[in-house]
Structures are given as C-alpha cells and as structure tokens.
Design a protein around this motif. Sequence first.
Motif, mmCIF file in Angstrom:
data_model
loop_
_atom_site.group_PDB
_atom_site.id
_atom_site.type_symbol
_atom_site.label_atom_id
_atom_site.label_comp_id
_atom_site.label_asym_id
_atom_site.label_seq_id
_atom_site.Cartn_x
_atom_site.Cartn_y
_atom_site.Cartn_z
ATOM 1 N N LYS A 1 -1.579 -31.504 63.583
ATOM 2 C CA LYS A 1 -2.729 -31.244 62.728
ATOM 3 C C LYS A 1 -2.682 -29.787 62.310
ATOM 4 O O LYS A 1 -2.303 -28.927 63.092
ATOM 5 C CB LYS A 1 -4.042 -31.552 63.455
ATOM 6 C CG LYS A 1 -4.253 -33.031 63.734
ATOM 7 C CD LYS A 1 -5.598 -33.284 64.397
ATOM 8 C CE LYS A 1 -5.798 -34.772 64.668
ATOM 9 N NZ LYS A 1 -7.091 -35.030 65.336
ATOM 10 N N SER A 2 -3.127 -29.516 61.091
ATOM 11 C CA SER A 2 -3.048 -28.171 60.541
ATOM 12 C C SER A 2 -3.800 -27.182 61.409
ATOM 13 O O SER A 2 -4.959 -27.389 61.756
ATOM 14 C CB SER A 2 -3.618 -28.150 59.114
ATOM 15 O OG SER A 2 -3.560 -26.865 58.599
ATOM 16 N N GLY A 3 -3.136 -26.094 61.778
ATOM 17 C CA GLY A 3 -3.766 -25.022 62.534
ATOM 18 C C GLY A 3 -3.646 -25.156 64.026
ATOM 19 O O GLY A 3 -3.898 -24.202 64.754
ATOM 20 N N GLU A 4 -3.254 -26.334 64.539
ATOM 21 C CA GLU A 4 -3.135 -26.489 65.983
ATOM 22 C C GLU A 4 -1.740 -26.093 66.444
ATOM 23 O O GLU A 4 -0.822 -25.947 65.647
ATOM 24 C CB GLU A 4 -3.425 -27.938 66.390
ATOM 25 C CG GLU A 4 -4.880 -28.342 66.159
ATOM 26 C CD GLU A 4 -5.165 -29.706 66.722
ATOM 27 O OE1 GLU A 4 -4.254 -30.286 67.350
ATOM 28 O OE2 GLU A 4 -6.296 -30.174 66.558
ATOM 29 N N ARG A 5 -1.622 -25.952 67.763
ATOM 30 C CA ARG A 5 -0.344 -25.551 68.330
ATOM 31 C C ARG A 5 0.715 -26.621 68.090
ATOM 32 O O ARG A 5 0.437 -27.806 68.156
ATOM 33 C CB ARG A 5 -0.515 -25.318 69.836
ATOM 34 C CG ARG A 5 0.725 -24.735 70.500
ATOM 35 C CD ARG A 5 0.438 -24.377 71.936
ATOM 36 N NE ARG A 5 1.611 -23.809 72.563
ATOM 37 C CZ ARG A 5 1.653 -23.385 73.809
ATOM 38 N NH1 ARG A 5 0.571 -23.450 74.562
ATOM 39 N NH2 ARG A 5 2.750 -22.874 74.312
ATOM 40 N N SER A 6 1.921 -26.181 67.782
ATOM 41 C CA SER A 6 2.993 -27.096 67.423
ATOM 42 C C SER A 6 3.359 -27.989 68.604
ATOM 43 O O SER A 6 3.473 -27.534 69.742
ATOM 44 C CB SER A 6 4.214 -26.311 66.974
ATOM 45 O OG SER A 6 5.295 -27.169 66.768
ATOM 46 N N GLU A 7 3.528 -29.276 68.326
ATOM 47 C CA GLU A 7 3.998 -30.210 69.335
ATOM 48 C C GLU A 7 5.515 -30.333 69.313
ATOM 49 O O GLU A 7 6.092 -30.995 70.162
ATOM 50 C CB GLU A 7 3.360 -31.582 69.116
ATOM 51 C CG GLU A 7 1.848 -31.562 69.258
ATOM 52 C CD GLU A 7 1.243 -32.937 69.106
ATOM 53 O OE1 GLU A 7 2.022 -33.895 68.970
ATOM 54 O OE2 GLU A 7 0.022 -33.051 69.126
ATOM 55 N N LEU A 8 6.138 -29.740 68.306
ATOM 56 C CA LEU A 8 7.588 -29.741 68.211
ATOM 57 C C LEU A 8 8.094 -28.316 68.413
ATOM 58 O O LEU A 8 7.405 -27.359 68.049
ATOM 59 C CB LEU A 8 8.045 -30.249 66.844
ATOM 60 C CG LEU A 8 7.674 -31.697 66.500
ATOM 61 C CD1 LEU A 8 8.091 -32.020 65.080
ATOM 62 C CD2 LEU A 8 8.337 -32.664 67.466
ATOM 63 N N PRO A 9 9.275 -28.163 68.945
ATOM 64 C CA PRO A 9 9.801 -26.795 69.129
ATOM 65 C C PRO A 9 10.060 -26.122 67.792
ATOM 66 O O PRO A 9 10.375 -26.764 66.801
ATOM 67 C CB PRO A 9 11.095 -27.025 69.909
ATOM 68 C CG PRO A 9 11.486 -28.436 69.611
ATOM 69 C CD PRO A 9 10.211 -29.191 69.446
ATOM 70 N N GLU A 10 9.906 -24.807 67.786
ATOM 71 C CA GLU A 10 10.196 -24.037 66.580
ATOM 72 C C GLU A 10 11.675 -24.163 66.240
ATOM 73 O O GLU A 10 12.524 -24.293 67.120
ATOM 74 C CB GLU A 10 9.859 -22.565 66.773
ATOM 75 C CG GLU A 10 8.386 -22.265 66.830
ATOM 76 C CD GLU A 10 8.126 -20.765 66.887
ATOM 77 O OE1 GLU A 10 6.956 -20.381 66.778
ATOM 78 O OE2 GLU A 10 9.108 -19.996 67.044
ATOM 79 N N GLN A 11 11.951 -24.108 64.951
ATOM 80 C CA GLN A 11 13.340 -24.120 64.491
ATOM 81 C C GLN A 11 13.600 -22.832 63.711
ATOM 82 O O GLN A 11 12.869 -22.517 62.780
ATOM 83 C CB GLN A 11 13.618 -25.338 63.606
ATOM 84 C CG GLN A 11 13.584 -26.655 64.342
ATOM 85 C CD GLN A 11 14.239 -27.766 63.536
ATOM 86 O OE1 GLN A 11 15.130 -27.509 62.732
ATOM 87 N NE2 GLN A 11 13.792 -28.998 63.759
ATOM 88 N N ARG A 12 14.642 -22.107 64.096
ATOM 89 C CA ARG A 12 15.049 -20.901 63.387
ATOM 90 C C ARG A 12 16.340 -21.221 62.653
ATOM 91 O O ARG A 12 17.351 -21.557 63.272
ATOM 92 C CB ARG A 12 15.243 -19.737 64.354
ATOM 93 C CG ARG A 12 15.535 -18.406 63.654
ATOM 94 C CD ARG A 12 15.498 -17.257 64.642
ATOM 95 N NE ARG A 12 15.891 -15.992 64.026
ATOM 96 C CZ ARG A 12 15.079 -15.195 63.365
ATOM 97 N NH1 ARG A 12 13.804 -15.561 63.220
ATOM 98 N NH2 ARG A 12 15.497 -14.061 62.831
ATOM 99 N N VAL A 13 16.301 -21.153 61.324
ATOM 100 C CA VAL A 13 17.428 -21.591 60.505
ATOM 101 C C VAL A 13 17.940 -20.419 59.676
ATOM 102 O O VAL A 13 17.157 -19.595 59.197
ATOM 103 C CB VAL A 13 17.023 -22.756 59.581
ATOM 104 C CG1 VAL A 13 16.600 -23.945 60.410
ATOM 105 C CG2 VAL A 13 15.902 -22.360 58.640
ATOM 106 N N PRO A 14 19.258 -20.303 59.513
ATOM 107 C CA PRO A 14 19.806 -19.240 58.648
ATOM 108 C C PRO A 14 19.522 -19.552 57.181
ATOM 109 O O PRO A 14 19.422 -20.723 56.780
ATOM 110 C CB PRO A 14 21.311 -19.281 58.959
ATOM 111 C CG PRO A 14 21.560 -20.680 59.431
ATOM 112 C CD PRO A 14 20.313 -21.125 60.132
#
Length: 871
Positions: A243-256
């Motif tokens: 849901k918008s604004g809540e803590r992510s339930e998926l891990p962050e992805q850092r992409v080049p």
Amino acid sequence: MKFLSFLIIFLALSYRETRAFRFTKSPTNLTVTQGNAARLGCAVEGLFEPEIVWMKDGEKIFSSDQMYITVEPYHWETFHSMKSVQQQDAGKYWCEAELQGVTISSEPAWITVEGVPHFILEPQDVATFPGVPFNLSCAAVGPPEPVEVLWWLRGVQQGKPTPSPSILSVPGITGSIKFYCEAKNARGVSVSRTGTVHIKVLPEAPQAVHVVQMKENNVTLAWTPGFTGYSDLQACTIQMSKKSGERSELPEQRVPVPPFQQVIGGLRCYSNYSVRICCSNEVGSSPFSGWVDFQTPEAVPSAAPRNLTFDLSEQQLSLNWAPVEEAELHGRLQAYKVQWIQRGESQEALLFRENRAHLSGPGRFFNSTFQVSACTMVGCGPWSQPVLVMPHTALPLPTQRSHMWVGLLLGALVAIMIGLLLTVLVHQRGKETHYGSAFQPSGGEAIVSFTAARSFNRHGPQLPESTLDTIGLSDDLRNKLQDVLISEKMLTLGHMLGKGEFGSVREAYLKMEDNSVQKVAVKVLKTDITSSSDIEQCLKEAAYMKDFNHPNVIQLIGVSLHRRSHQRLPVPMVILPFMKHGDLHTFLLMSRLGEDPFVLSVQTLVKFMLDIAQGMEYLSSRNIIHRDLAARNCMLNEDMTVCVADFGLSKKIYSGDYYRQGSVSKLPVKWIALESLADNVYTTQSDVWAFGVAMWEIMTRGQTPYPGVENSEIYEYLIKGERLKQPSDCRDDVYEIMHSCWSPVPKCRPSFRQLIDQLDAVLAELSPGPGKETLLYVNLEGEDSEAEAAQRAAALTPDEAVWGVPWQCAGMEENEKDWLMVASGVGLGPGSDYRYVIDPRNTAEEGSSQAGVGVSQEEAKEEDDDTVIDV
C-alpha cells in the motif's frame, strides 16, 4: 587472316593512343589567405578526348566551380576554382584522366590556408567538487604560425598569452563560473565557445515513474531521471510496498543505470502494489519519487476446489465442494465450472456462482463422473479429483432388498420419461445457457441473468477469452487500451445498424458493474481478418478516442475481443455510445427522401456545421488529423448535437504538421484536398477542405458531392480551378465560408478556430436578437496597417474583392502564388559569422577575406532555392 590483321592494327593504334596520352600541366602548391579565391589547373594531351576529374585527399570533387576547355586539337585543360577558401579546403589536390580503361594522374599539389586561428580543441563544460583543483584545455592552429592562447575566467583575463596548445590550472572553486579562450596569430583573433564549470550536487528525484508492461507475477517499470546534479547517475533504488506509503514488503532493488527500466518479479497476481524510486550519483542519493500505484493482472487459479462430495436423492443430485482460497484464486471468481462424463463422453459443462450445485433428474447422472474447477476472467484452473455417482446411493438398503423388481421397473420407466422430457427441453431451449438457470438464488432475491459466453462453449472445448496480450499488439497500443478492455461476456449484441467497407455497427446492451444495462453501439471489424495488423488498425481508432473529452467528439466506452471457434485471432469490437438519430448523412437524406420528410431550417443546418467545426478544432488541438471527415462519419445524439466520429483513417502527428500516406488504401476521393490527391500529404488544412465539402453536404441535405463527375476525374476537375457549385438555397455568406476551405494553397484556408467564429456570426444573424453590426473579416496573419489594407481593398473592383483573385492570403511563398497567377518578389540579405575578428593591421590585405566570411547575395539566393517546404 583478315581478322588477325585487323586485330594487330587495332592494338597498334591503341598502343599509340595510350603512349601519347599524358599530362602536360599539373596543379601547383598554393598558400591562400582564408576568404580569398584560389584556382588550380591541369592540362592533358592525347589523340582522343579523355574524361578528367579532380581529386582531393583521395576522393572525387563534385562541384560546379570547374571549367573544361579545349586549348588546341588533341590538347585539353581543366580548372577547379574556389571563391572563398576556408580551412576545410586545405589538402592535397590532383587530376585523374581516363581513356579506354587506362587512368593516369597528374602530379599532386597542396593548398595551405592562412587565416585567423582554427580551433582543434575548444573548452568543454566541466563538473567538479567544491574546492577541488582542475585543468582546462584549449588548442588552435594556423597557418600562419605561431598561435598563442589567452584565457578568460569570470570575464577576467588570466595571465599572459601562452603557446597553443594551452592548459589552464584552476584552484578549487565554490560556485559555477564561465570561461573561454582566445587564439591569436598574425592574421587575427578567434574566440572559442564559452564553457561552464559546474559544482556537482545531489540529483533530483526521478520523474514519470510508470508501468511499461505487466504480466501475471512481474511488472516492467520505467522512469525518467531528474536533474543529474552535473554528474552521471550510477544506480537507482526501487522500493515496493503493498500500500502506498507503508513499509515495503519486498526487498529493495538497486539497479545500474542506464537504461532507466527494470523488471520486478515475484509479485502476486491480482494484487495492489506501490513503487517509488530514487537515483544516486557520486555525491549521493536523490529524494524518492512519489508513490505510484498499480495492480497486477488476474491469472488462472493455481489449485482445484477440494472435498467434492455429492448427495443423490429421488428429486435431485446435490454437489458440494470447498471454496478455493483467495491466495490460490489469483483473481476475482467468476464461476465454478462443473464437468461430467457419462459413458466415456463429455457432457455439457455447467457453471455456478456458489460452491454448490443442485441438479434435477438424478436418474440421468447414474454412473457419471463429476469434476469441478474455479474460473476467473482469464480462464479456468485445474480440475478436482473425479467423483463417481452410483445409483445404489439413492435409496435405502431395505427398500432395495424387498422391492428389487419394483425398483428396476420404475427405474426403467423413469429413465424413459426423463429421456423424452430432456429431448423436448433441449429442442425448445437449444440456444439457452445453463449459466443463467444455475444462478437462481434461494429465497426472494432477484435472479441474475447471464448471456451465453463464447469462452464456455457447450459444443466443444472452452475457448479462452482473448486478451490484449495474446493477439500480438504493440506494447504502446496495448498499454493505452488495457484499462478500457471489456469482457465479451458483458455484451449482448442486437440487430445491425449499418455496414461499411471495414465492418459493421450493431446495436448492443452492455452490462455495467452495478448490474445495470446500458444501450450502446458496437463497431465490429470484418471477420475476414488474417493478421494481428488488421486488429491493430481497428484498435488504433479506439486508442485515439480513449482520451477524447468534448461534446462534439464521440467518446469511447471500451473495446472487446470476440473469440471465434476454429480461428486463431479474435474479432475486435469498439464500444461507443448509442446515437439515437444515427449518422448525419442518413438523417439529411431522410429529411428529403424519407417516408415522412421533414423540414430542416437553415439555422439548424448551420448549427450542425458549427458542431462539426468545434469537434474538429478540438481534434486539431490534440494533433489529430481525421482524414475521413464527411457527413456519414458524424453522428447525431438525442439532443440533435453532432459528434465527429469514425477515426479509422485518423493519424496522430508526433512531429511537424503533416502526415504522408505511405501505402495505397481506399480513400474518400471527393472529400480529399488537392495536395492530398497529388502528393498523399495530409494536414489539418486538408481536414479543413473536407469540412467545406461536409458543409456542402449539409446545405444540399445529403447530396453526393460533384454530381456527374467520376472519382477518376476529380483531380483534373479541381486542378482547373473548378469547385462545388453554390446550392440553390444556400446563403452567400455560408457559401463564401465553404469556398474559402477549398483554396489550392493550404495556408490560405481558414483554421477551424476561424471557421467557428465565422459560423457563430452567421448563426447569430439567423437567431432573433438585437440589431447587429456589419461583420468584418480581419486577416490576423498579415502585417499591413489598416490604412494599407483599406487602400488595397479600394483598388479592387466589387467582383475582384471576393472572386477576382480567389483564395489569396498574406505570407504566401513564390511557388504558391503561381497557383493563383499573382506575381511577387522576395529579397535576402547577406549573413556573417560573429566569431571571427580580423586584425586591423591586415585590413587592406584581407578585404576580400572579410567579404568571403559572409554569404553573398547570389549564394543566399541559391541556398534559398534549395529549401524544400512540404505542405
């Protein structure tokens, strides 16, 4: 022998010719001051005239500034001239002559160009951290040499001139500064471009985060980087949440990066997600973008219903099963599909909304196998384990033992009666579906009625419902139409309203989300489609209409895909509002030729024209060219308002102001503008031409344009200056408006905005009201004063003022005025290059050089002649 003698004589002559074939003069080395003229010469001698070409640095020179003369018999000379020598003219030159396959070359010569210094390395923009030293580079060459470089920083001279190339060391700075360098030799001074030193800062948040493509459990995201902070972006971080604004339930992805696009997998079907992105450079990370919400599409259920049981009584067969869990459903439940097999043959599948079914006539289900699966909008999931219905479960055991013979007799009799009854019912209700009859709820609740769906075909395997992902559309078109796709199940088609070249229009009823029913019109493409491109052409019309919002432009309700048995591709259907009075052309014909003719006032007809002009002005403001504007493609709604419709030939202009038709297609010849017939070029002005023809249709109450003129004769008819004649009961001011739409020069036609103003004035004059002032037509594009305009108008006779020089307007080009046989002239001024400053000491010597830097009037005229303007 004779042939051999002839061959020997021929070879001897050829040898003599080639031996005598030689250069008698070669070009000489030249040192030329920049801007001055230069001339090179070659001469060749031989028995026959050869082909002579000029070469520069190994390539042929194609130039009109070459001369070829005969000096004397068997002697020819050629010259290559340059009116104003520039740095790029410096190089190695020679002549080549070819005769009977033999090529000889003259001695080479070099042209050296002297002038103000020429930059080979100009200062470039620099980005640096605060307080960190850096270097700036600048290099220029002559001839003449030497060349010295002088630096300017913040508008202040930095030290003394230094030999080229030059490097300036700059200590650390804290703010942005400007810089440039000057190069000087004996001929003068050149000034480089101005560079900027930027201080690296944090980047700004990414922009335009959007979903490019969506599948069952993955999504492709794309975004546009914000201001990079004068430093290349290294990577971006993607955060996901449910849901918008809540803590992510998926891990962050850092992409080049680049590219600024990423596929995110591992998502659940039919679930809501939010995404935001930040990017980083060597200074640090930007703020996050705003949250962007999206929903993943539905999918087929992944599990079958469990615990299928049955209860067989004398009155009915009852089936029960456990509902499919939401996590396994992958979408919104549409129905449970019950399949039964009797004597090895599959019977008609049944559909139920609840997780139970009650079937009458239990005897017909003896020794049958039942299975059930859950269905979403996408399709049905796996089947449950089969359950066999046995007849002995219908009656208690004591009754079977004591009345065996009675049971057998009654069973046979009941089976015969049920078979006869089912035969009659199937014959009478052959076109009915169990989808509706099985959905009757208990109690006093309203019955839910459903139309037979193609995807649940009783005569064979289920046809999966078509989606935009399965028919090979382009990604851009599919994304545009995804949110307006309507399931075919929600449509009930009625009788045909009309039929044309590309398909038919049918009356239909659309079931809405609140179970209400809306009467609509459905445009169905012809069924003889053979490729996805046919479907894409039809659905492009819907894509254009998707965002239309104007009372005089028909609005899109949605699109649907009609799945056909034994056909790989579906038939696309465009769902539009139902227009009570149909198309304008038929309405006009009915007013004149119908069973009950009726009178249409001039005020009503002008109102029709004004409605079309307002709709077309809206389309042109959105860069849409209609290309098929005619009364037949305008619709009349319930309150007699005209809406522009049928965008089958429409094109959106993404650059420039015209569209060139690239392939042959069926086009409405009598509505097409003159330049479109000639060059397949379509613009908003060609739509204005078609609007004038539509005005003529309205004033004649639906007559066919150019009566007596064949389609193949239209172009010749128009090129002679002929146009549609004034209808018998048409006002002069209305005919003047439509006649102005048919100027052979597109820019001389009025815009739709001007047409609206003119028709508004006519309508105001027709409507009852206070006294009106005389209508003055003012050419807003001209630059003449009112006095000059009055003098020009006074010089024209009354006839010339309107038709003597038809369609004339201000700002016309020379070739356009040829259409109207009006003479005119245009002048050009010379240009110059502000970056070169000639040293005052060489004024006398460089007089011609300075003139050469500019552009002569003759050259400017030639340059103007080369300019091509596509109308």
